[in-house]
Write a protein that holds these residues in place. Structure first.
Motif, PDB file in Angstrom:
ATOM      1  N   ALA A  25      51.114  55.505  28.829  1.00  0.00           N
ATOM      2  CA  ALA A  25      52.038  54.396  29.071  1.00  0.00           C
ATOM      3  C   ALA A  25      51.613  53.695  30.359  1.00  0.00           C
ATOM      4  CB  ALA A  25      53.456  54.927  29.203  1.00  0.00           C
ATOM      5  N   LEU A  26      51.613  52.373  30.332  1.00  0.00           N
ATOM      6  CA  LEU A  26      51.266  51.569  31.499  1.00  0.00           C
ATOM      7  C   LEU A  26      52.342  50.510  31.705  1.00  0.00           C
ATOM      8  CD1 LEU A  26      47.483  51.053  30.680  1.00  0.00           C
ATOM      9  CD2 LEU A  26      48.413  52.519  32.485  1.00  0.00           C
ATOM     10  N   ALA A  27      52.622  50.179  32.951  1.00  0.00           N
ATOM     11  CA  ALA A  27      53.626  49.151  33.250  1.00  0.00           C
ATOM     12  C   ALA A  27      53.177  48.353  34.470  1.00  0.00           C
ATOM     13  CB  ALA A  27      54.987  49.795  33.519  1.00  0.00           C
ATOM     14  N   TRP A  28      53.680  47.114  34.565  1.00  0.00           N
ATOM     15  CA  TRP A  28      53.332  46.243  35.693  1.00  0.00           C
ATOM     16  C   TRP A  28      54.501  45.339  36.035  1.00  0.00           C
ATOM     17  CZ3 TRP A  28      51.018  46.435  30.943  1.00  0.00           C
ATOM     18  CH2 TRP A  28      51.222  45.355  30.071  1.00  0.00           C
ATOM     19  N   LYS A  29      54.425  44.793  37.242  1.00  0.00           N
ATOM     20  CA  LYS A  29      55.482  43.915  37.766  1.00  0.00           C
ATOM     21  C   LYS A  29      55.231  42.468  37.347  1.00  0.00           C
ATOM     22  CE  LYS A  29      57.118  47.122  40.690  1.00  0.00           C
ATOM     23  NZ  LYS A  29      58.202  47.819  40.850  1.00  0.00           N
ATOM     24  N   THR A  30      56.088  41.592  37.824  1.00  0.00           N
ATOM     25  CA  THR A  30      56.020  40.169  37.502  1.00  0.00           C
ATOM     26  C   THR A  30      54.690  39.560  37.950  1.00  0.00           C
ATOM     27  OG1 THR A  30      58.406  40.055  37.766  1.00  0.00           O
ATOM     28  CG2 THR A  30      57.211  37.965  37.769  1.00  0.00           C
ATOM     29  N   PRO A  31      53.999  38.879  37.041  1.00  0.00           N
ATOM     30  CA  PRO A  31      52.718  38.245  37.367  1.00  0.00           C
ATOM     31  C   PRO A  31      52.938  36.839  37.940  1.00  0.00           C
ATOM     32  CG  PRO A  31      53.181  37.922  35.067  1.00  0.00           C
ATOM     33  CD  PRO A  31      54.324  38.746  35.626  1.00  0.00           C
ATOM     34  N   PRO A  32      51.861  36.152  38.322  1.00  0.00           N
ATOM     35  CA  PRO A  32      51.999  34.758  38.763  1.00  0.00           C
ATOM     36  C   PRO A  32      52.669  33.895  37.687  1.00  0.00           C
ATOM     37  CG  PRO A  32      49.813  35.580  39.274  1.00  0.00           C
ATOM     38  CD  PRO A  32      50.480  36.630  38.434  1.00  0.00           C
ATOM     39  N   ALA A  33      53.379  32.872  38.117  1.00  0.00           N
ATOM     40  CA  ALA A  33      54.165  32.016  37.206  1.00  0.00           C
ATOM     41  C   ALA A  33      53.318  31.367  36.114  1.00  0.00           C
ATOM     42  CB  ALA A  33      54.891  30.953  38.013  1.00  0.00           C
TER      43      ALA A  33
END
Length: 190
Positions: free
Chosen positions: A67-75
């Protein structure tokens, strides 16, 4: 008097040459697309960064994708791509997973992501160096510990490549479109 005129001409020459160098240096500054991409925070709940990858995510176990997760990317993000590889393989970098055209709204990939060429949400997968679609985990020869890098890219467009494409095809298509990049590494040995 002649000496001073020659000195004045030499001084003008060097000043002119210096101005040309300054103009040339300013005109070769990188554009926004050529600058370093922003950083994406990529994590896994299945193993700690830099730690040993559990056997269930390797060829010695279930060969499940972590499982992989990430935060908000550039708009401006329009899609994501993910490449997992092993730079310590005896034959050179060995590709374990190629995923691209993930929707910009996505913030994670679940454990045991299906090994389909294309998902209902448009996510596509390429061929790894095992000549298979989807994830195939660490399977190093006995001996030294190998590092496995999961690299996530936020892109300003979808990629114009087909499901089943190689890492090289995906990397070529990503050129000039990378907004942000994240990396997560685990280790494994037999």
């Amino acid at each position: 008097m002649v000496f001073f005129r020659q000195r004045k001409l030499v001084l003008k020459f060097y000043l002119s040459f210096g101005c040309l160098l300054i103009v040339a240096a300013c005109s070769t500054r990188p554009t926004e697309k050529e600058t370093q991409p922003a950083t994406l925070d990529l994590i896994s709940t299945d193993f700690a960064a830099g730690a040993t990858i559990p056997k269930s995510f390797t060829c010695d176990g279930g060969d499940l994708s972590p499982a992989l997760a990430w935060k908000t990317p550039p708009a401006a993000t329009q899609s994501f791509a993910l490449i997992a590889d092993d730079p310590d393989a005896p034959v050179g970098t060995w590709v374990h997973w190629v995923v691209f055209d993930m929707p910009a709204s996505l913030r994670s990939l679940p454990q045991n992501f299906p090994k389909d060429e294309q998902s209902a949400d448009g996510t596509r997968q390429g061929k790894n160096d095992f000549e298979k679609i989807g994830y195939n985990g660490p399977c190093p020869p006995p001996g030294k510990v190998h590092r496995y890098f999961f690299k996530l890219y936020a892109l300003d467009s979808k990629l114009n490549v087909h499901p089943g494409s190689s890492k090289k095809d995906v990397e070529r298509a990503m050129q000039g479109h990378m907004l942000a990049r994240g990396e997560y590494m685990g280790r494994y040995s037999h």
